[in-house]
Scaffold this active site. Structure first.
Site, PDB file in Angstrom:
ATOM      1  CG  ASN A 140       7.118 -53.555 -70.395  1.00  0.00           C
ATOM      2  OD1 ASN A 140       6.000 -53.084 -69.928  1.00  0.00           O
ATOM      3  ND2 ASN A 140       7.801 -52.308 -70.779  1.00  0.00           N
ATOM      4  CG  ASP A 200       4.160 -50.134 -72.313  1.00  0.00           C
ATOM      5  OD1 ASP A 200       5.409 -50.733 -71.594  1.00  0.00           O
ATOM      6  OD2 ASP A 200       2.977 -50.514 -71.728  1.00  0.00           O
ATOM      7  CG  ASP A 230      13.701 -56.871 -69.163  1.00  0.00           C
ATOM      8  OD1 ASP A 230      14.745 -56.591 -68.792  1.00  0.00           O
ATOM      9  OD2 ASP A 230      13.178 -56.284 -70.328  1.00  0.00           O
ATOM     10  CG  HIS A 234       8.554 -51.023 -66.336  1.00  0.00           C
ATOM     11  ND1 HIS A 234       8.195 -49.708 -66.157  1.00  0.00           N
ATOM     12  CD2 HIS A 234       9.494 -51.281 -66.001  1.00  0.00           C
ATOM     13  CE1 HIS A 234       9.318 -49.160 -65.566  1.00  0.00           C
ATOM     14  NE2 HIS A 234      10.328 -50.130 -65.329  1.00  0.00           N
ATOM     15  CD  GLU A 262      14.799 -55.579 -64.651  1.00  0.00           C
ATOM     16  OE1 GLU A 262      15.692 -54.625 -64.427  1.00  0.00           O
ATOM     17  OE2 GLU A 262      13.845 -55.458 -65.195  1.00  0.00           O
TER      18      GLU A 262
END
Ligand code: ARE
Ligand code: CA
Length: 620
Positions: A140, A200, A230, A234, A262
């Protein structure tokens, strides 16, 4: 004996299910997944995966050794390893464990866990012993604003926030929202603003998707068979679908890699909740930790049973479940091995015996500060200038190795043996603090988080015979005997047992053996010894008894049984100890941050036997 394994079919099946809900960009995912899905379609109801163990922060060579010595023989299906790519190096913060979650490049050359060659050797050694490697994939984001703003990273790569020439990524490869997520209920912010000030990635673009797919495919080519994604919450599901669609099949099996994502359930809209991602792969079920974990901690075994599956957010075949993970054991140490000692073993054993979800066993190291890196021979924990200590040396106290404890390792074999056999013969007792159930006619397990319960009869579906208790370290040793306790199941399927405090009895058809309580092969039933100590504490402190017997934690503060403050200032607990054993013990106070205060003076001593009871005053 080679234990039966589960098909890791969850991911392939889940991708097909996604057909109806995914946007058109998901087309390639479907096409790629269809053959694998049809091969495993019959596993639809039993597609929960085999047991994963998270060897948090272990060196690659230690993981390889563990696959050969412990994980393969015990029947573990896969290891989740810590992120393997080049990461930031933070000497000013004593090299915290979370350096790894800030990628600098996708080179596997040099992390504090080893070299690329070590990584390859680990994957191959584990595969040779029937154990798959799942990589914690940080896709991410890259690095954050914090103690370090630029390189070099662990493999010498240069970087600054938004510029990673080794990949390469440059400024335009990062989302426009260059600030922390503020509104956690807004999918646009959660997906495109910064998590923890970490740069990001613009995961919607072909360039970023290609870099990420190349990174993951590099590991797949080595033989990596799955990924924990992970911070999946997001990234928009469509971006993830596109990336997963670019992944190669795993060499050898030809199946698509197993994927679990996740997604921590928060209060936001449905698009940020676990079911929104479940179409793409499996998803972490945080309700299991929060609800079932807390009930097991609090001795509410019947409540834990009743919560499954109705109070979960996902169906069993899409959920990855755990009592604690590397984040929660720091945020909420009351449900972790360090906080719960042997009670945590009972909780992980319950998770393994119960059919809901794909279980993930936590294996961790003791810490006194939440950012503390893994044990090393350097002056600072996790200092790459010193070697990380060999994690396979579980007796050194550096690493907990809770996955090796008999109640955990033995229950992995139990789970493999009973397969998808349904729960039956549910029993609860001890005021709800104990519960047991059959898995069809293949196995029976009972768990106690309360005090000793003597002379209890349990009804199983097992055929008559003598069975080893696989939770007490007993295994068939090849000559038809049990190395530890055995229980005699009668013709009507029942057996009698004394249930110790914080204990597990697990019997299954794969581990039968001669010997029953009293035939000489078996120790005398344990004695339930009462410990009571008058001790003043401040709010949040917890008193434990610690001593030289295994049931008293073997002098490891984190493993000593916790005591109850119900009669404060008298703290009490009852512990099942081997009858006749002489032992030494002391009381400790454990602080919420993990710090430990020992009482002063010499060790106390006692002998376990019928009616044993120790009434003491804390020595300040
Ligand atoms: C560190 C510092 C930060 C600093 C950052 C950048 O602690 O202060 O801003 O570096 O310099 C791990 C550590 C972090 C660490 C990070 C990077 O835990 O402390 O930051 O590595 O080194 C949310 C996310 C979820 C995430 C958790 C932590 O949704 O994905 O936050 N979990 C994963 C990993 C972590 C890891 C990261 C992601 C980052 O498991 O180990 O961070 O790669 C509610 C919400 C959740 C939210 C949760 C936060 O429950 O619903 O969505 O989880 O609160 O507790
Ligand atoms: Ca994002």
């Amino acid at each position: 004996m080679r234990l039966r394994r589960f098909l890791a079919a969850g991911a392939a099946l889940a991708v097909t299910t996604a057909a109806a809900t995914l946007p058109p960009t998901a087309g390639p995912v479907l096409a790629a997944a269809t053959p694998a899905a049809s091969q495993t379609a019959t596993a639809a109801d039993s597609s929960v995966g085999g047991t994963i163990v998270h060897l948090f922060q272990w060196r690659w060579e230690s993981v390889a050794q563990e696959c050969a010595d412990v994980l393969g023989p015990a029947g573990y299906h896969a290891v989740q390893v810590s992120p393997p790519q080049e990461h930031v190096v933070l000497p000013d913060e004593n090299h915290p464990w979370w350096q790894d979650y800030q990628p600098v490049s996708y080179r596997l050359d040099n992390t504090r866990r080893g070299t690329r060659a070590d990584f390859i050797d680990m994957v191959e050694t584990c595969r040779d012993h029937g154990v798959q490697i799942y990589v914690d994939a940080v896709i991410n984001h890259m690095t954050g604003t914090g103690s370090i703003g630029s390189g070099p990273g662990s493999a010498g790569g240069q970087f600054s926030k938004y510029e990673y020439p080794e990949v390469p990524y440059s400024d335009s490869d990062f989302s426009d929202c260059r600030r922390d997520i503020a509104n956690w209920d807004d999918p646009d912010e959660v997906w495109h603003c910064e998590l923890l000030a970490l740069s990001d990635l613009r995961t919607s673009t072909a360039h970023v998707q290609q870099q990420l797919a190349d990174f993951l495919n590099d590991m797949i080519a080595i033989g990596v068979a799955g990924f924990r994604v992970d911070a999946a919450k997001h990234m928009p599901p469509a971006d993830l679908a596109a990336i997963y669609g670019m992944l190669d099949p795993v060499p050898g099996t030809g199946e698509q890699p197993y994927i679990f994502q996740e997604v921590i359930e928060g209060g936001g809209p449905d698009s940020l909740r676990p079911p929104a991602y479940a179409g793409l792969g499996d998803v972490t079920e945080f309700r299991y930790h929060r609800q079932v974990g807390a009930q097991l901690r609090d001795g509410q075994l019947s409540g834990a049973l009743n919560a499954l599956p109705g109070q979960m957010s996902l169906p069993a075949h899409q959920a990855v479940v755990f009592i604690d993970n590397h984040d929660t054991q720091r945020e909420d140490p009351s449900i972790s091995y360090q906080g719960m000692g042997s009670a945590h073993d009972v909780a992980q054993a319950f998770m393994l015996a119960h059919p809901y979800g794909t279980p993930k066993v936590m294996s961790s190291y003791p810490f006194t500060s939440t950012i503390q890196g893994p044990p090393s021979t350097g002056t600072a924990p996790g200092n790459p200038a010193g070697e990380l200590t060999a994690a396979t040396d579980c007796g050194s106290g550096d690493w907990f190795c809770e996955h090796r404890n008999p109640a955990v390792a033995g229950l992995v074999g139990f789970r493999n043996q009973v397969g998808d056999a349904p729960i039956a013969d549910v029993w609860t007792g001890n005021g709800g603090a104990a519960a047991g159930f059959s898995r069809g006619d293949l196995g029976y397990a009972v768990f106690n988080r309360g005090g000793v319960l003597n002379g209890q009869t349990f009804q199983t579906g097992l055929p008559a015979g003598s069975y080893c208790n696989v939770a007490s370290g007993s295994r068939s040793d090849g000559d038809g005997g049990c190395t530890g306790a055995a229980y005699q199941v009668a013709a009507d399927g029942s057996f009698q047992a004394n249930l110790g405090g914080d204990s597990v009895i697990a019997l299954h058809r794969g581990e039968t053996g001669s010997g029953d309580p009293g035939n000489g092969d078996d120790p005398e039933p344990p004695a339930g010894c009462e410990f009571a100590v008058t001790a003043e504490t401040w709010w949040g402190q917890q008193v434990h008894v610690v001593g030289d017997l295994a049931a008293l934690g073997g002098w490891q503060p984190a493993n000593g049984p916790a005591m109850s403050s119900a009669d404060y200032p008298i703290w009490r607990t009852e512990v099942a100890l081997p009858t006749g054993a002489s032992f030494e013990y002391k009381y400790i106070k454990r602080n919420p941050d993990g710090g430990v205060e020992w009482e002063s003076g010499d060790n106390r001593s006692g002998t376990a036997g019928p009616g044993c009871s120790f009434q003491d005053n804390w020595r300040g």
